[in-house]
Write an enzyme that holds these catalytic residues in place. Structure first.
Site, PDB file in Angstrom:
ATOM      1  NE  ARG A  51      51.629  27.658   9.075  1.00  0.00           N
ATOM      2  CZ  ARG A  51      50.457  27.990   9.583  1.00  0.00           C
ATOM      3  NH1 ARG A  51      49.405  27.166   9.477  1.00  0.00           N
ATOM      4  NH2 ARG A  51      50.276  29.119  10.220  1.00  0.00           N
ATOM      5  N   GLY A  52      52.692  26.573  12.330  1.00  0.00           N
ATOM      6  CA  GLY A  52      51.720  27.047  13.333  1.00  0.00           C
ATOM      7  C   GLY A  52      52.133  26.449  14.674  1.00  0.00           C
ATOM      8  CB  ALA A  53      52.756  28.059  17.950  1.00  0.00           C
ATOM      9  NE  ARG A  94      59.310  27.825  11.601  1.00  0.00           N
ATOM     10  CZ  ARG A  94      58.158  28.405  11.273  1.00  0.00           C
ATOM     11  NH1 ARG A  94      57.052  27.685  11.196  1.00  0.00           N
ATOM     12  NH2 ARG A  94      58.109  29.691  11.021  1.00  0.00           N
ATOM     13  CG  ASP A 244      54.208  31.754  16.303  1.00  0.00           C
ATOM     14  OD1 ASP A 244      53.489  32.668  15.842  1.00  0.00           O
ATOM     15  OD2 ASP A 244      54.348  30.653  15.757  1.00  0.00           O
ATOM     16  CG  ASN A 254      50.793  35.831  15.554  1.00  0.00           C
ATOM     17  OD1 ASN A 254      50.893  34.593  15.585  1.00  0.00           O
ATOM     18  ND2 ASN A 254      49.920  36.438  14.782  1.00  0.00           N
ATOM     19  CE  LYS A 255      54.421  33.841  10.134  1.00  0.00           C
ATOM     20  NZ  LYS A 255      55.823  33.375  10.065  1.00  0.00           N
TER      21      LYS A 255
END
Ligand code: MRU
Length: 349
Positions: A51-53, A94, A244, A254-255
């Site tokens: 995970r993580g862009a 995603r 992201d 972002n998150k």
């Protein structure tokens, strides 16, 4: 900038397959998942093993190659048609991190432009995935260094707050927001990191804290709702987060929780930085309201471990990301330099 000795690489190509650090099991367990099929890569992205862009982009690029090598034909048109299907299944994993779509498009473009045989094109696709990975690592080093030019000069040793995990685990290595923090640490300009725990999936408490511990960077984990209090006490000199997807006007997804953090930072006069590669900027989107926001399963909220913490009969809403308006962002730190959000558009050329 040189890589540090104990650097973490979440995606590694070896022995004809991809090894992913299983990020759902850290920090309790360091486990590696071996991926040899495109379908399994899609599942690993969907379930957030990776995970993580930027890391999702790298993983998807390898997913494209794995899918390409499963296609059993010498005919170019049949190959491209089937590769489109691989691309579509990876795209469905995603929706928010644009690096996923960016990497898939780049891989498809290479396949369409190739004048080599299908077999040779598959080899070119593997090389392209490796290039995307290498470039992202170089990009993170550049972001780290560029961040140093905009971080506050006072105090001499800064206390930086970050949200979620925008570290080595979320990229090809080193990290974006955590890359800036790593560079500050290397230069003797860091006192301590405050890591928001980042409800509901706790990437800050689990992953950012784990990365800091690996490198002996002093880290304090706080619950997300403690950031305002810490800023009011004057404990935080700047906030650095990842992204992201960033729209052309500088609005940054972002998150979830990043937006409230930015509002709180503004209220306390604390500079708020977004660190991200240009592959995270979606120049085709005029503004942040157009960014698709992923909604995830409510169990991420109502369950802690195996324990259900809410009474039956309540409803849930679980958006995984929010959008921070450009006006709350001091600088966007990219591999091409740190710019005001309004100047981001100049980097598209
Ligand atoms: O849902 P996740 O864990 O994939 O979300 C990750 C983030 O929001 C990161 O901050 C962002 O991708 C930047 S990673 C360099």
């Amino acid at each position: 900038m040189n890589q540090s000795s104990n650097q973490v690489y979440p995606v590694v190509w070896h022995d004809d397959r991809v090894a992913l650090i299983d990020q759902t099991r850290l920090p309790q367990e360091y486990a590696v998942v071996e991926i040899g099929r495109s379908e399994d890569m899609a599942q690993a992205i969907r379930t957030m093993i990776v995970r993580g862009a930027p890391a999702i982009g790298v993983a998807a690029a390898y997913g494209m190659y794995l899918g390409a090598r499963e296609i059993d034909t010498d005919d170019r048109t049949t190959f491209l048609n089937q590769l489109e299907k691989v691309a579509e299944s990876l795209r469905q994993t995603r929706p928010t991190a644009v690096n996923l779509f960016w990497a898939i498009s780049r891989m498809l473009k290479i396949a369409y432009e190739s004048i080599a045989s299908v077999e040779e094109t598959k080899t070119i696709l593997l090389k392209t995935a490796q290039e995307i990975q290498k470039e992202d690592l170089q990009t993170c080093y550049a972001i780290g260094d560029n961040g140093l030019s905009v971080l506050p000069r006072e105090p001499a040793k800064l206390t930086l707050l970050t949200h979620c995990n925008a570290g080595a685990l979320a990229t090809a290595g080193y990290g974006t927001a955590l890359g800036v923090i790593r560079s500050a640490w290397r230069e003797g300009r860091l006192n301590r990191v405050y890591a928001d725990e980042t409800r509901p999936r706790l990437q800050g408490a689990k992953l950012t804290a784990w990365e800091c511990v690996q490198e002996r960077i002093p880290v304090t984990v706080i619950s997300d709702n403690m950031a305002a209090h810490c800023m009011k006490l004057g404990a935080i000199d700047a906030v650095v987060v990842g992204a992201d997807r960033i729209a052309a006007n500088g609005d940054a997804a972002n998150k979830i929780g990043t937006y409230s953090l930015a509002l709180v930072a503004k209220a306390h006069g604390v500079p708020f930085f977004v660190a991200a590669p240009l592959s995270t900027v979606d120049f085709e989107l005029a503004e942040g309201d157009l960014i698709p926001i992923e909604e995830r399963h409510p169990s991420e909220i109502y369950q802690v471990g195996e324990t259900v913490i809410c009474p039956a009969g309540v409803e849930f809403y679980n958006p995984a990301f929010d959008v921070t308006p450009a006006e709350l962002i001091s600088h966007i730190i990219t591999e091409k330099g740190a710019v005001k959000p309004s100047e981001l558009i100049n980097l598209s050329r």
